[in-house]
Structures are given as C-alpha cells and as structure tokens.
Design a protein around this motif. Sequence first.
Motif, PDB file in Angstrom:
ATOM      1  N   SER A 423       0.823  -1.225   0.000  1.00  0.00           N
ATOM      2  CA  SER A 423       0.000   0.000   0.000  1.00  0.00           C
ATOM      3  C   SER A 423       0.853   1.270   0.000  1.00  0.00           C
ATOM      4  CB  SER A 423      -0.888   0.004   1.250  1.00  0.00           C
ATOM      5  OG  SER A 423      -0.066   0.132   2.408  1.00  0.00           O
ATOM      6  N   LEU A 424       2.133   1.126   0.319  1.00  0.00           N
ATOM      7  CA  LEU A 424       3.085   2.243   0.487  1.00  0.00           C
ATOM      8  C   LEU A 424       2.749   3.136   1.689  1.00  0.00           C
ATOM      9  CD1 LEU A 424       3.929   3.198  -3.207  1.00  0.00           C
ATOM     10  CD2 LEU A 424       5.278   1.838  -1.592  1.00  0.00           C
ATOM     11  N   LYS A 425       1.915   2.634   2.571  1.00  0.00           N
ATOM     12  CA  LYS A 425       1.580   3.399   3.770  1.00  0.00           C
ATOM     13  C   LYS A 425       2.803   3.526   4.680  1.00  0.00           C
ATOM     14  CE  LYS A 425      -1.613   3.093   7.757  1.00  0.00           C
ATOM     15  NZ  LYS A 425      -1.441   4.475   8.123  1.00  0.00           N
ATOM     16  N   ARG A 426       2.990   4.719   5.200  1.00  0.00           N
ATOM     17  CA  ARG A 426       4.072   4.990   6.148  1.00  0.00           C
ATOM     18  C   ARG A 426       3.529   4.931   7.581  1.00  0.00           C
ATOM     19  NH1 ARG A 426       5.569   5.685   0.797  1.00  0.00           N
ATOM     20  NH2 ARG A 426       7.081   7.344   0.458  1.00  0.00           N
ATOM     21  N   THR A 427       4.233   4.199   8.452  1.00  0.00           N
ATOM     22  CA  THR A 427       3.847   4.147   9.867  1.00  0.00           C
ATOM     23  C   THR A 427       5.089   4.424  10.718  1.00  0.00           C
ATOM     24  OG1 THR A 427       2.242   2.414   9.337  1.00  0.00           O
ATOM     25  CG2 THR A 427       2.796   2.712  11.673  1.00  0.00           C
ATOM     26  N   PRO A 428       5.131   5.554  11.401  1.00  0.00           N
ATOM     27  CA  PRO A 428       6.288   5.809  12.272  1.00  0.00           C
ATOM     28  C   PRO A 428       6.432   4.712  13.328  1.00  0.00           C
ATOM     29  CG  PRO A 428       5.005   7.808  11.930  1.00  0.00           C
ATOM     30  CD  PRO A 428       4.188   6.680  11.360  1.00  0.00           C
ATOM     31  N   LYS A 429       7.657   4.246  13.506  1.00  0.00           N
ATOM     32  CA  LYS A 429       7.930   3.187  14.485  1.00  0.00           C
ATOM     33  C   LYS A 429       8.154   3.808  15.864  1.00  0.00           C
ATOM     34  CE  LYS A 429      10.286   0.599  10.812  1.00  0.00           C
ATOM     35  NZ  LYS A 429      11.530  -0.096  10.339  1.00  0.00           N
ATOM     36  N   ALA A 430       8.256   2.957  16.870  1.00  0.00           N
ATOM     37  CA  ALA A 430       8.519   3.463  18.232  1.00  0.00           C
ATOM     38  C   ALA A 430       9.844   4.227  18.269  1.00  0.00           C
ATOM     39  CB  ALA A 430       8.545   2.301  19.221  1.00  0.00           C
ATOM     40  N   SER A 431      10.810   3.820  17.459  1.00  0.00           N
ATOM     41  CA  SER A 431      12.112   4.523  17.446  1.00  0.00           C
ATOM     42  C   SER A 431      11.945   5.959  16.949  1.00  0.00           C
ATOM     43  CB  SER A 431      13.123   3.779  16.578  1.00  0.00           C
ATOM     44  OG  SER A 431      12.625   3.606  15.271  1.00  0.00           O
ATOM     45  N   TYR A 432      11.049   6.144  15.991  1.00  0.00           N
ATOM     46  CA  TYR A 432      10.772   7.498  15.498  1.00  0.00           C
ATOM     47  C   TYR A 432      10.242   8.361  16.648  1.00  0.00           C
ATOM     48  CZ  TYR A 432       8.313  11.209  12.887  1.00  0.00           C
ATOM     49  OH  TYR A 432       7.851  12.420  12.425  1.00  0.00           O
ATOM     50  N   GLU A 433       9.317   7.799  17.402  1.00  0.00           N
ATOM     51  CA  GLU A 433       8.731   8.556  18.524  1.00  0.00           C
ATOM     52  C   GLU A 433       9.792   8.837  19.596  1.00  0.00           C
ATOM     53  OE1 GLU A 433       5.924   9.804  18.020  1.00  0.00           O
ATOM     54  OE2 GLU A 433       5.086   8.501  16.456  1.00  0.00           O
ATOM     55  N   ALA A 434      10.686   7.868  19.791  1.00  0.00           N
ATOM     56  CA  ALA A 434      11.742   8.047  20.807  1.00  0.00           C
ATOM     57  C   ALA A 434      12.688   9.179  20.411  1.00  0.00           C
ATOM     58  CB  ALA A 434      12.517   6.744  20.995  1.00  0.00           C
ATOM     59  N   ILE A 435      13.043   9.203  19.131  1.00  0.00           N
ATOM     60  CA  ILE A 435      13.925  10.273  18.640  1.00  0.00           C
ATOM     61  C   ILE A 435      13.226  11.618  18.783  1.00  0.00           C
ATOM     62  CG2 ILE A 435      14.888  11.257  16.510  1.00  0.00           C
ATOM     63  CD1 ILE A 435      16.551   9.077  17.277  1.00  0.00           C
ATOM     64  N   LYS A 436      11.975  11.621  18.409  1.00  0.00           N
ATOM     65  CA  LYS A 436      11.213  12.874  18.452  1.00  0.00           C
ATOM     66  C   LYS A 436      11.220  13.447  19.882  1.00  0.00           C
ATOM     67  CE  LYS A 436       6.595  14.513  17.354  1.00  0.00           C
ATOM     68  NZ  LYS A 436       5.321  14.179  16.717  1.00  0.00           N
TER      69      LYS A 436
END
Length: 441
Positions: A423-436
């Motif tokens: 589907s090419l859907k993007r889902t931020p991972k937990a690591s993305y949230e941690a960096i943020k």
Amino acid sequence: MLTLNRSDFPKDFMFGTATSSYQIEGHGFGGAGPTHWDSFAATPGNVTRAENGLRACDHYHRFEEDLDLVAAAGFDSYRFSTSWGRVMPEGRGAPNPEGLDFYDRLTDAMLERGLKPCATLYHWELPQPLADLGGWRNRDIAGWFADFTEVIMGRIGDRMHSVAPINEPWCVTWLSHFLGHHAPGMRDIRATARAMHHVLLSHGRSIQAMRGLGMSNLGAVFNFEWAQPVDDTPEAIAAADLYDDIYNRFFLSGVFKGEYPERIIDGLGEHLPKGWQDDFGTITAPVDWCGLNYYTRKIIAPCDGPWPAHTEVDGPLPKTQMGWEIYPDGLYKFLKRTVADYTGDLPLFVTENGMAAADTVVDGACFDPDRIDYINQHLQRVKQAADEGVPVQGYFLWSLMDNFEWALGYEKRFGLVHVDFDSLKRTPKASYEAIKRALSK
Ligand code: FCB
C-alpha cells in the motif's frame, strides 16, 4: 526510551536522517534513464526476490509527506542523494528537465520545513550508458562526474547546506568490483584497483567543480568497519590490518594524505592505472568536513589463496537483521582515530548509523525496541567522543524509512518509519517517537 537528549550534546550539534535516491524515489518515474542497478537487479540471483528500485517508496510523488515526517521528528537536516540517471538519462549530454525540476522542488520543500539540505551527488546508481563504457574502470568517469556535478549543482547548489560527492567509496569499488555483491557485480582485481583510484579522482574533480561554482561546506563520506583479528597470532593480526587498510584506510589516506597504504600497493599496484601517483593533487582537493558511516565490525582470519588472503568469521555479539554484530565501541574508536590519523581539526559528522530489524505493524503500531537500544548505545559513544574533544558536529540516522536495501531487496528494514510495500503506507515506528522526544529536550 533514549537516555540522551538534544541538550546532552554540544550547542548546534546537528541531528538528521538519511536516505538515497535509488532506494526510495522510484526510478521508473519522471524520465530517469536506466542505471547499472536496474541491469544488476534484472539478472537472476543478484537481488532477493528479484526486486528493484523502479517503484521503491514512491518518494518521487510522496516527498512532501516524507519531509513532513522528517520535520515533525524535530530533525535539523535531511541527507538525500541526487540520481545521476534522473538528471542525465544518458549520463552525459542533455539533462532531463523533469529530473532537475524534481530536485529543485525537493530542495525548496526542505527549506520550507526548516530542514538543512545535505546532498550526496552519487549514491550508487550509475547511468547504464556510462557503465557500458566501463563505468568506474574508465578514467573518463572523472570528467563525466564533474560535468554531472555542474549540471545538478548549477540548479540546486545555491540552496545546499552541505554536499559530498560520493557515498562510501569502498562500496562503489571493493563491494561492487571485487566481491561482486553490488552493481555492476564484477569480481575482478584489475577492475577493482582502477575503480578505487578513479572514484577518488572523481571525488576530487567534483569538489573542484563545486568550488568553481562558488560553493562551500563540501565534504567526503566514507564507510568503516572495525577489523578485529580472530585471535592474537601474527597471521591473524596481519590479516585484520590488511582488511583495515582496504576498507577503512585506503580512501582516507588518498583524500587526506595524498598517498595509498603500502600494503595495498603491494597487492594492487600492478593493476592501478598508469600514472596514478600524479593524481593526488586533484584527489586531495581540500574538503570542509568528513562523514563517517558506521554499522558494525568484522572478525578477520587469514586464509589460503591469493592476496588479500583473508576471510570473515562469525562473531559472538548480538546481531541485527543483517547478521551484523552490534559493536558501538567501533564508532567511538573510528571517531578518535580519524581525528588522530587523518583529519585533525576538521569537523566530523556521523553521516549514517542505524540497524535493520524484521519490523511489522500490529494494530497500527510498530514496536522496535532493539533499534532504540542500538541508537542509544551509539549516541552514547558519539557523546563520549565529543566530550573528549573530538570535533564531531552531527549525527544522521540511516534511514528515514524502510527502503530498497540493494541486493537484499525490501526485506531488510532500516527505517524509523515502516513502509508497507503493497500500500506504500508509512507508519512511524517506536524509534521514530523516541527520537522525536529526545530531540525536543
Ligand atoms: C550503507 C549505504 C546505505 C544502506 C546502508 C544500510 O552502506 O550507504 O545505502 O544500504 O548501508
């Protein structure tokens, strides 16, 4: 959770994330010409599941959404690359207006979001017409690459924060012409020696071309693997030293010292192009910073057979989805050693670091604690080096999103953002949230 925050690093320390053109854009779009990666991928057995970069993450059409993710995480900068074949479908001659327009829009979209554009000119997709002429084996590539540099930077160079000509000379040459794992998939010592020299000559010509355009903040990006002898016999130590020379020291020595390590001249000298000694004036064209890409170490053992007569053996440390040992000390050691042996006061950047994991989305979320731990351990080593006076001024995570991991296709997931390749859907991972979270503090 990451244990370090932005405030633990020196003022103005830059955090970014990195991608490359062929791995995300979708090379089938926008009038790009064929590259040696398309041919390599079309050859059975070269790429997992015979995948290629024709659609990839369709970043070509979705770059706004992707840059929104970079900005929303709080990154300062975005390291991207420009596809030679998209800009010049024949590799030489008439540019493709759609390709130039794309990088123009991409640049403005970064600036609109407050992101510093950090460009790499070549991240591996050589135009096929140039590969047909011998590619990196042909000395003329230095001129072709300088011309490409002028065309693309003539269009977007005025807005770049920083530029490096070539990503990871070791991969462009040894991995692709000696080991045969990447395009063009050669296994030929003479091709390797020529490519190793021409890649550095091309780097120098490209730097000169950009100086000619009045550009500044130009660098070079190398990859590093710590070479650990399998035991403490003199033979194992010599094998690891030679691996270290080939992988880590050859390209740094060329650019920063204007020489090649003796042990490599012993092995490759007869295959280097005539007059190679005369090119160091160009190869050492001054740069403003040095980029280090770091993932792992290798355990090296001697073996029978012709030069370089060494082999890799399995190591005991925990491994990533790539089968790469997690060895954060290597990053610290390379930062220290690069300063001491090559770059002195020059600013350093960790231009790639990260890990692959078999990430999946469950109930709309993607949990990747191993990646958070990996980033944490490596950031600690970067901070330690900075605290000890190493002029390291930035850290880029590989990668923004899951993408075409070269010969390993779409199976190996390095992203902070998960991509569903149907589907090419993007889902931020937990690591993305941690960096943020870490970047906001
Ligand atoms: C580096 C490459 C990058 C990606 C990572 C995992 O060697 O620069 O494109 O493949 O490894």
